[in-house]
Design an enzyme around this catalytic site. Structure first.
Site, PDB file in Angstrom:
ATOM      1  CE  LYS A 113      -0.502 -33.299  60.689  1.00 25.73           C
ATOM      2  NZ  LYS A 113      -0.218 -34.674  61.076  1.00 25.73           N
ATOM      3  CE  LYS A 195       3.225 -28.101  66.793  1.00 28.94           C
ATOM      4  NZ  LYS A 195       2.637 -29.421  66.559  1.00 28.94           N
ATOM      5  CE  LYS A 198       8.681 -33.182  61.884  1.00 26.92           C
ATOM      6  NZ  LYS A 198       9.081 -34.279  62.742  1.00 26.92           N
TER       7      LYS A 198
HETATM    8  P1  TYM Z   1       4.864 -35.634  66.285  1.00 27.97           P
HETATM    9  O1  TYM Z   1       5.725 -36.538  65.480  1.00 27.97           O
HETATM   10  O2  TYM Z   1       4.215 -34.478  65.599  1.00 27.97           O
HETATM   11  O3  TYM Z   1       5.656 -35.066  67.515  1.00 27.97           O
HETATM   12  C1  TYM Z   1       6.386 -35.926  68.367  1.00 27.97           C
HETATM   13  C2  TYM Z   1       6.358 -35.429  69.798  1.00 27.97           C
HETATM   14  O4  TYM Z   1       6.943 -34.133  69.891  1.00 27.97           O
HETATM   15  C3  TYM Z   1       6.061 -33.272  70.606  1.00 27.97           C
HETATM   16  N1  TYM Z   1       6.234 -31.904  70.079  1.00 27.97           N
HETATM   17  C4  TYM Z   1       6.449 -30.819  70.835  1.00 27.97           C
HETATM   18  N2  TYM Z   1       6.568 -30.671  72.161  1.00 27.97           N
HETATM   19  C5  TYM Z   1       6.808 -29.428  72.634  1.00 27.97           C
HETATM   20  N3  TYM Z   1       6.927 -28.335  71.833  1.00 27.97           N
HETATM   21  C6  TYM Z   1       6.817 -28.443  70.497  1.00 27.97           C
HETATM   22  N4  TYM Z   1       6.953 -27.373  69.710  1.00 27.97           N
HETATM   23  C7  TYM Z   1       6.571 -29.731  69.934  1.00 27.97           C
HETATM   24  N5  TYM Z   1       6.411 -30.196  68.673  1.00 27.97           N
HETATM   25  C8  TYM Z   1       6.206 -31.534  68.780  1.00 27.97           C
HETATM   26  C9  TYM Z   1       4.683 -33.826  70.330  1.00 27.97           C
HETATM   27  O5  TYM Z   1       3.759 -33.407  71.313  1.00 27.97           O
HETATM   28  C10 TYM Z   1       4.940 -35.310  70.366  1.00 27.97           C
HETATM   29  O6  TYM Z   1       4.933 -35.775  71.707  1.00 27.97           O
HETATM   30  N6  TYM Z   1       0.662 -38.300  66.596  1.00 27.97           N
HETATM   31  C11 TYM Z   1       1.957 -38.107  67.172  1.00 27.97           C
HETATM   32  C12 TYM Z   1       2.830 -39.345  67.145  1.00 27.97           C
HETATM   33  C13 TYM Z   1       2.196 -40.558  67.731  1.00 27.97           C
HETATM   34  C14 TYM Z   1       2.063 -40.852  69.113  1.00 27.97           C
HETATM   35  C15 TYM Z   1       1.438 -42.112  69.173  1.00 27.97           C
HETATM   36  C16 TYM Z   1       2.447 -40.180  70.275  1.00 27.97           C
HETATM   37  C17 TYM Z   1       1.660 -41.598  67.045  1.00 27.97           C
HETATM   38  N7  TYM Z   1       1.202 -42.528  67.900  1.00 27.97           N
HETATM   39  C18 TYM Z   1       1.141 -42.719  70.388  1.00 27.97           C
HETATM   40  C19 TYM Z   1       2.142 -40.797  71.495  1.00 27.97           C
HETATM   41  C20 TYM Z   1       1.505 -42.031  71.544  1.00 27.97           C
HETATM   42  C21 TYM Z   1       2.681 -37.027  66.401  1.00 27.97           C
HETATM   43  O7  TYM Z   1       2.384 -36.758  65.274  1.00 27.97           O
HETATM   44  O8  TYM Z   1       3.747 -36.475  67.046  1.00 27.97           O
END
Ligand code: TYM
Length: 330
Positions: A113, A195, A198
């Site tokens: 990032k 990966k 979006k």
């Molecule tokens: P975020 O918002 O980027 O993504 C949300 C969830 O989607 C999963 N994910 C995927 N899984 C499989 N294939 C993909 N291409 C893919 N893209 C996204 C991510 O692994 C995630 O589970 N930091 C985290 C959000 C967060 C969080 C937390 C998660 C904040 N606090 C506490 C768990 C516990 C995030 O940015 O996810």
């Protein structure tokens, strides 16, 4: 003994992809009966990249509607908005003081990032995983269902829990990641080595949960494959492997069944059927989504009620933490 606790969250930063659905939400649904589940909309995390305020508000309600439309049940799970619970920011501050700059600097997502957003290299991007650790640790979480890309952040949360427990006295439960093998990492349809995200510049790389059937069909049809021409699950055919994972998750069929069914047909027929299982899986979600988006009063009821419970539980942990670090009781 009470139920074990599950915590997870997603950022309200615009449309969700089927990667988010498969890697996270879909697994959350099945945990609701057995665990005490907290599913959060992490708006504090979202502002680490610039947001248009009115869009952030809209995206937050959209994400709540997607949660509900996908089958998260507010009677069973606590579905809440992160910024409604002050303890998240407060615990983050305490955890910041036991986080090492070196370890945060090694976080892959931060490195990626920070390269992408050089003009907005804010401190929030750097301490983002500390906020995530606070999210998890506040609820004495046992299990965190996420996609593969969050594994390193989970390890940090575990390290911080252990460090705090050792420095003061046992306070936090040390959480375990729950990463399902199939669907832990859904790849871009245009570049199956990266990966699905979006933030991909090429919109043919991802399928959104709210994409209409014709858009889904077009994107799957254009998905990058190979010249081998046989539907087989292996690392020589990453594009096909990814489509097989997607098919398997949406249809419930095993990889072996898919190989048996499509091993002899060409990619054309296979892709058509992949698109259809995705359309079939997403259409009912989209219909319910429209329903929830028209019922803002209901959404408000859901997040307000959840906030009461989340506040109560998180404050119990925060009070302990404040006492242990030496703050005078409020
Ligand atoms: P975020 O918002 O980027 O993504 C949300 C969830 O989607 C999963 N994910 C995927 N899984 C499989 N294939 C993909 N291409 C893919 N893209 C996204 C991510 O692994 C995630 O589970 N930091 C985290 C959000 C967060 C969080 C937390 C998660 C904040 N606090 C506490 C768990 C516990 C995030 O940015 O996810």
């Amino acid at each position: 003994m009470g139920k074990k606790t599950v915590f997870s969250g997603i950022q309200p930063s615009g449309s969700l992809t089927i990667g988010n659905y498969i890697g996270a939400i879909k697994n959350w649904i099945s945990l609701q009966n057995e665990y005490d589940c907290y599913y959060c909309i992490v708006d504090l995390h979202a502002i680490t990249v610039p947001q248009v305020p009115k869009d952030l508000r809209k995206n937050t309600l959209e994400l709540l509607s997607i949660y509900l439309a996908s089958g998260l049940d507010p009677e069973k799970s606590t579905i809440f908005i992160q910024s409604h619970i002050p303890a998240h920011a407060e615990l983050t501050w305490v955890l910041n003081t036991i986080s090492y700059m070196g370890q945060l600097g090694r976080m892959t997502q931060y490195k990626e990032k920070s390269q992408r957003s050089e003009e907005n290299l804010n401190a929030g991007l750097f301490t983002y995983p500390v906020l995530m650790a606070a999210d998890i640790l506040l609820y004495q979480t046992d299990l965190v269902p996420v996609g593969e890309d969050q594994k390193q952040h989970l390890e940090l949360a575990r390290d911080l829990a252990e460090r705090f427990n050792n420095r003061y006295s046992p306070t936090f439960k040390v959480p375990e990641p729950l990463i399902k093998k199939e669907g832990a990492k859904i790849m871009s349809l245009q570049n199956p080595k990266s990966k699905m995200s979006k933030s991909d510049e090429n919109e043919n790389g991802y399928i959104l949960i709210l994409d209409k059937p014709d858009v889904i069909r077009k994107k799957v049809k254009r998905a990058v494959t190979d010249s081998i021409g046989k539907v087989k699950y292996n690392d020589e055919q990453l594009g096909i492997k990814n489509l097989m994972n997607i098919y398997s998750v949406f249809s419930g069929d095993s990889i072996q069944e898919i190989e048996n069914r499509y091993g002899g047909t060409g990619y054309g027929k296979f892709k058509e059927d992949v698109a259809e299982v995705v359309v079939e899986g997403l259409t009912p979600i989209q219909e319910k989504y429209d329903y929830y988006m028209k019922n803002k009063d209901y959404l408000e009821k859901v997040y307000k009620q959840a906030a009461e419970k989340a506040n109560y539980i998180s404050m119990k942990t925060l009070r302990k933490v404040y006492r242990k670090v030496g703050f005078i009781q409020r």
